[in-house]
Design a protein around this motif. Structure first.
Motif, PDB file in Angstrom:
ATOM      1  N   LYS A 269      93.977  54.424 -15.455  1.00 52.91           N
ATOM      2  CA  LYS A 269      92.698  53.774 -15.769  1.00 52.91           C
ATOM      3  C   LYS A 269      91.822  54.742 -16.539  1.00 52.91           C
ATOM      4  O   LYS A 269      91.747  55.924 -16.223  1.00 52.91           O
ATOM      5  N   THR A 271      88.486  56.654 -17.722  1.00 51.08           N
ATOM      6  CA  THR A 271      87.236  57.009 -17.047  1.00 51.08           C
ATOM      7  C   THR A 271      86.089  56.268 -17.737  1.00 51.08           C
ATOM      8  O   THR A 271      86.236  55.777 -18.858  1.00 51.08           O
ATOM      9  N   ASP A 298      85.388  68.480 -23.043  1.00 51.68           N
ATOM     10  CA  ASP A 298      85.962  69.729 -22.548  1.00 51.68           C
ATOM     11  C   ASP A 298      87.490  69.618 -22.522  1.00 51.68           C
ATOM     12  O   ASP A 298      88.043  68.524 -22.517  1.00 51.68           O
ATOM     13  N   LYS A 303      90.883  63.387 -24.512  1.00 50.54           N
ATOM     14  CA  LYS A 303      90.475  62.908 -25.825  1.00 50.54           C
ATOM     15  C   LYS A 303      91.598  62.149 -26.519  1.00 50.54           C
ATOM     16  O   LYS A 303      91.353  61.234 -27.296  1.00 50.54           O
ATOM     17  N   PRO A 449      89.930  61.456 -12.826  1.00 52.11           N
ATOM     18  CA  PRO A 449      89.818  61.642 -11.377  1.00 52.11           C
ATOM     19  C   PRO A 449      91.028  62.380 -10.805  1.00 52.11           C
ATOM     20  O   PRO A 449      92.107  62.377 -11.404  1.00 52.11           O
TER      21      PRO A 449
HETATM   22  P1  ADP Z   1      92.183  66.949 -24.173  1.00 55.13           P
HETATM   23  O1  ADP Z   1      90.837  66.321 -24.087  1.00 55.13           O
HETATM   24  O2  ADP Z   1      92.169  68.398 -23.775  1.00 55.13           O
HETATM   25  O3  ADP Z   1      92.855  66.716 -25.496  1.00 55.13           O
HETATM   26  P2  ADP Z   1      94.330  65.301 -23.182  1.00 55.13           P
HETATM   27  O4  ADP Z   1      94.000  64.140 -24.015  1.00 55.13           O
HETATM   28  O5  ADP Z   1      95.494  66.123 -23.567  1.00 55.13           O
HETATM   29  O6  ADP Z   1      93.059  66.244 -23.035  1.00 55.13           O
HETATM   30  O7  ADP Z   1      94.468  64.807 -21.662  1.00 55.13           O
HETATM   31  C1  ADP Z   1      94.774  65.674 -20.613  1.00 55.13           C
HETATM   32  C2  ADP Z   1      95.659  65.013 -19.594  1.00 55.13           C
HETATM   33  O8  ADP Z   1      94.934  64.049 -18.835  1.00 55.13           O
HETATM   34  C3  ADP Z   1      96.831  64.266 -20.187  1.00 55.13           C
HETATM   35  O9  ADP Z   1      97.962  64.533 -19.411  1.00 55.13           O
HETATM   36  C4  ADP Z   1      96.430  62.811 -20.105  1.00 55.13           C
HETATM   37  O10 ADP Z   1      97.530  61.962 -20.012  1.00 55.13           O
HETATM   38  C5  ADP Z   1      95.604  62.794 -18.847  1.00 55.13           C
HETATM   39  N1  ADP Z   1      94.558  61.756 -18.803  1.00 55.13           N
HETATM   40  C6  ADP Z   1      93.699  61.438 -19.804  1.00 55.13           C
HETATM   41  N2  ADP Z   1      92.836  60.463 -19.396  1.00 55.13           N
HETATM   42  C7  ADP Z   1      93.148  60.180 -18.117  1.00 55.13           C
HETATM   43  C8  ADP Z   1      92.625  59.248 -17.145  1.00 55.13           C
HETATM   44  N3  ADP Z   1      91.595  58.452 -17.434  1.00 55.13           N
HETATM   45  N4  ADP Z   1      93.208  59.232 -15.924  1.00 55.13           N
HETATM   46  C9  ADP Z   1      94.235  60.047 -15.635  1.00 55.13           C
HETATM   47  N5  ADP Z   1      94.786  60.925 -16.490  1.00 55.13           N
HETATM   48  C10 ADP Z   1      94.256  60.999 -17.738  1.00 55.13           C
END
Ligand code: ADP
Ligand code: MG
Length: 696
Positions: A269, A271, A298, A303, A449
């Motif tokens: 889901k 955030t 961050d 992202k 989360p």
């Molecule tokens: P960044 O902002 O550093 O680029 P990423 O997009 O690589 O971060 O996301 C970091 C990790 O968190 C990834 O493994 C992604 O699949 C996971 N992720 C991103 N959004 C969510 C969410 N809403 N719930 C659970 N996991 C998430």
């Protein structure tokens, strides 16, 4: 009149300065200093405060702050410890006594100084019980001519190193240049100078080099920073005008349920913060004018999935989308993860890096104009690809690219695509708006989360610390998790860099022979890098020894231990980015900041120590950026901190908020005539200003 402005000075060559022959001039030229104007704008990196100069006799154990000693080198020696740590020692005398100065590690002090040299040495003294005085890793500066010290004021400017030239030659040249120009033209009206509480340019250019007191230096710096912010704004304004004249964008017709449909395709889901940002992006896309949005979040805030939503919307609307990442490793990772999410019929996802072979097929897809998604590196712009149905261009980790590169992706197209640029560099909103001028800003301000905070530890460089680290690796691997070990970037050369990583690799292989360990560095071929990352993703590699190539973007949620070797050598933001590679999954993660072998918290630099203490105590990127500011701020008392922008010489967009605000206010009410003067000067002083970008 004209003779007082920088344009005129740009045309006076250096050989008009007494004592500057061909040899010196060519040394200056190598550093881009070709004229009197360049020389005057070659700013000191710090000043030595002579009022802080102490006679050696007066040094006692009560002194806890930095002092300066002026004296003569009496002896130079080098010693290598059993642990192969090099310690260089200088004995320095003044007429009242003698001190010992020690440098740890390869700083080549012994090749730069010899008996008889006059030097200024600054640091915090350590007075032993026996009364002998020692300085650890002090800063040291050579004076070719001791007389010179009497010529300068109480603050002696120290310049960035230019091969073949001493600071004293540079000082002489600048002094002479300033003497020739009794007054500088000032585009600011006298009344404005008063009401903005800034100093005039004549005083600024003199005081930035030869201030009488620290406050004079600060005022000079502030005025020149004020001017630089004006240059920046003038250039952005011109960009904006020419951009708006030529733009026609795409108006998407996204339906209300686009986001809900997207969310059903992904494994988690979103955030609230991610949803808000996606809604901002969708409403931009539904507007006629092209989107230009900066997404800040961050490290680990998620992202990529926001980018995926925007790509999804683009494909649904039958356009093409492109995403540019700063490294091959990252492009490859996005390719793998995004092709799993973006599943449509009759739709292609391609990876384009300098090593990809299916170039022809990719070009066919691009030319066809059919909905498609292309992921790549710089190769995307180097190969001069012209899209003809591009709806969306995304730049990931944009702090790694220049503005020109960002623009190149989207210029010369019939319609201007929407643009989304993403960064983890935390910068306050006002500053962001100034840096990115024409971009709107979105912020993800929460982490997904269930994230557990990464436990952070500081280990010193002793033998038992190494043993603890190997144990820690075993614990994590036994828990079916993976480990990153990062070796520092060595400034002098990439070869040394790789060598250091190879040595670490050998040591781990030897100590932990039963595990699968791989190495990753910039000189490997794409295939090799790919193979290593693939085996990391599949959990076939248990320990990855790497240079900083993994600093940005890498996402391996099963990695739970990050070990950063020689951690004192990294910047605070870099340490934060690296730690952000772990703590991405359900499992508890840990990060070890390991000081270089043979050193400890007391033998590294003061700033290094402060950075390490800050990183183990704080997990929040914004907070760390603030602390970074304080740490640098302290160093800034007598020096210009390194600019965050490649071309800005004085101003620092991360820290000079107040000056920026002032400068913005002034610029908003600027007259056409002065605006022209500013913009003219900006172009003369910063011919490559279009490339200006935050490089932190
Ligand atoms: P960044 O902002 O550093 O680029 P990423 O997009 O690589 O971060 O996301 C970091 C990790 O968190 C990834 O493994 C992604 O699949 C996971 N992720 C991103 N959004 C969510 C969410 N809403 N719930 C659970 N996991 C998430
Ligand atoms: Mg990312």
């Amino acid at each position: 009149m004209v003779e007082r402005n920088l344009e005129y000075l740009k045309n006076i060559s250096l050989n008009e300065i007494k004592g500057f022959g061909e040899k010196r001039i060519s040394s200056f030229k190598k550093y881009g200093i070709n004229s009197i104007s360049d020389l005057i704008r070659f700013f000191p990196k710090k000043h030595i405060d002579r009022s802080q100069v102490s006679k050696i006799k007066s040094i006692n154990s009560e002194i806890k702050k930095e002092i300066t000693v002026l004296g003569e080198v009496k002896d130079v020696s080098v010693f290598t410890t059993k642990t192969r740590l090099r310690i260089a020692t200088l004995i320095i005398n003044d007429e009242t006594g003698s001190i010992r100065a020690k440098w740890f590690g390869p700083q080549y002090i012994e090749t730069r100084f010899k008996t008889g040299d006059s030097v200024a040495l600054s640091g915090i003294p350590d007075v032993k019980k026996t009364g002998s005085i020692e300085f650890k890793n002090p800063t040291i500066e050579k004076f070719s001519d001791p007389e010179e010290l009497n010529e300068t004021g109480s603050l002696i400017p120290i310049y960035p190193k230019i091969d073949g030239l001493s600071s004293s030659i540079i000082r002489k040249g600048i002094k002479e240049s300033l003497r020739r120009i009794p007054e500088f033209e000032d585009f600011l009206h006298k009344d404005d100078i008063v009401s903005y509480k800034i100093v005039n340019r004549t005083k600024s250019y003199n005081d930035i080099h030869f201030p009488e007191k620290l406050s004079d230096y600060e005022n000079a710096r502030n005025r020149l920073a004020f001017d630089e912010f004006l240059y920046l704004q003038a250039i952005f304004k011109e960009h904006k005008i020419s951009y708006n004249k030529t733009q026609s964008g795409i108006k998407y017709k996204l339906k209300k349920d686009t986001l809900t449909n997207f969310e059903q395709k992904i494994p988690f889901k979103l955030t609230k913060s991610q949803k808000d940002v996606i809604n901002e992006i969708f409403s931009d896309m539904n507007e006629e004018s092209p989107m230009k949005r900066l997404l800040q979040g961050d490290v680990g805030s998620g992202k990529t999935i926001v980018a995926a939503a925007a790509i999804y919307a683009t494909i649904l609307s039958s356009y093409q989308a492109v995403l540019m990442a700063p490294t091959e490793v990252l492009a490859e990772q996005h390719y793998n993860s995004l092709s799993k999410i973006l599943l449509f019929d009759d739709f292609k996802v391609h990876l384009l890096t300098s090593s990809v072979k299916e170039r022809k097929e990719i070009m066919n897809t691009i030319n066809s104009g059919d909905p498609a998604f292309i992921i790549g590196t710089h190769a995307l712009i180097q190969e001069n690809i012209k899209f003809n149905n591009l709806g969306l261009a995304i730049i990931d980790e944009q702090q790694r690219f220049g503005v020109q590169q960002r623009k190149k992706l989207t210029t010369d197209l019939k319609t201007t695509p929407d643009q989304l640029v993403m960064t983890a560099t935390p910068i306050p909103r006002t500053t962001a708006l100034a840096i990115y001028g024409d971009l709107d800003l979105s912020v993800i301000d929460e982490l997904p989360p269930g994230r557990k905070p990464v436990k952070s530890f500081l280990y010193e460089g002793y033998k038992e610390d190494n043993e603890k680290i190997y144990k820690l690796c075993e614990e994590h691997i036994k828990n079916n998790s993976q480990v990153f070990v990062v070796c520092p970037f060595i400034e002098e050369s990439e070869t040394l860099d790789i060598k250091a990583a190879e040595n670490v690799y050998k040591a781990y292989k030897k100590e932990l022979p039963e595990y699968s360990i791989e190495i990753l560095h910039g000189k490997m071929t794409s295939e090799e890098k790919e193979a290593v990352m693939r085996s990391m993703h599949k959990n076939e590699t248990q320990i990855l020894i790497s240079t900083v190539v993994i600093e940005v973007g890498i996402d391996i949620p099963n990695a739970t231990l990050m070990i950063i070797e020689s951690a004192e050598r990294f910047g605070l933001n870099q340490l934060h980015q690296l730690r952000g590679r772990v703590g991405r999954g359900e499992k508890e993660s840990e990060c070890v900041f390991h000081i270089t072998e043979g050193k400890d918290l007391e033998t590294i630099t003061d700033e290094g120590k402060k950075r390490l203490l800050a990183i183990v105590d704080n997990l929040d990127g914004f907070k760390l950026a603030e602390i970074d500011l304080q740490i640098r701020g302290e160093g800034k008392v007598t020096g210009t901190s390194q600019s965050g922008i490649s071309d800005l010489k004085i101003a620092d967009l991360r820290y000079d908020y107040e000056i920026l605000e002032k400068s913005k206010e002034y610029f908003e009410n600027i007259s056409d005539q002065i605006g022209k003067a500013v913009s003219n000067e900006a172009k003369i002083l910063f011919p490559n200003f279009e490339d200006v970008e935050d490089t932190t």
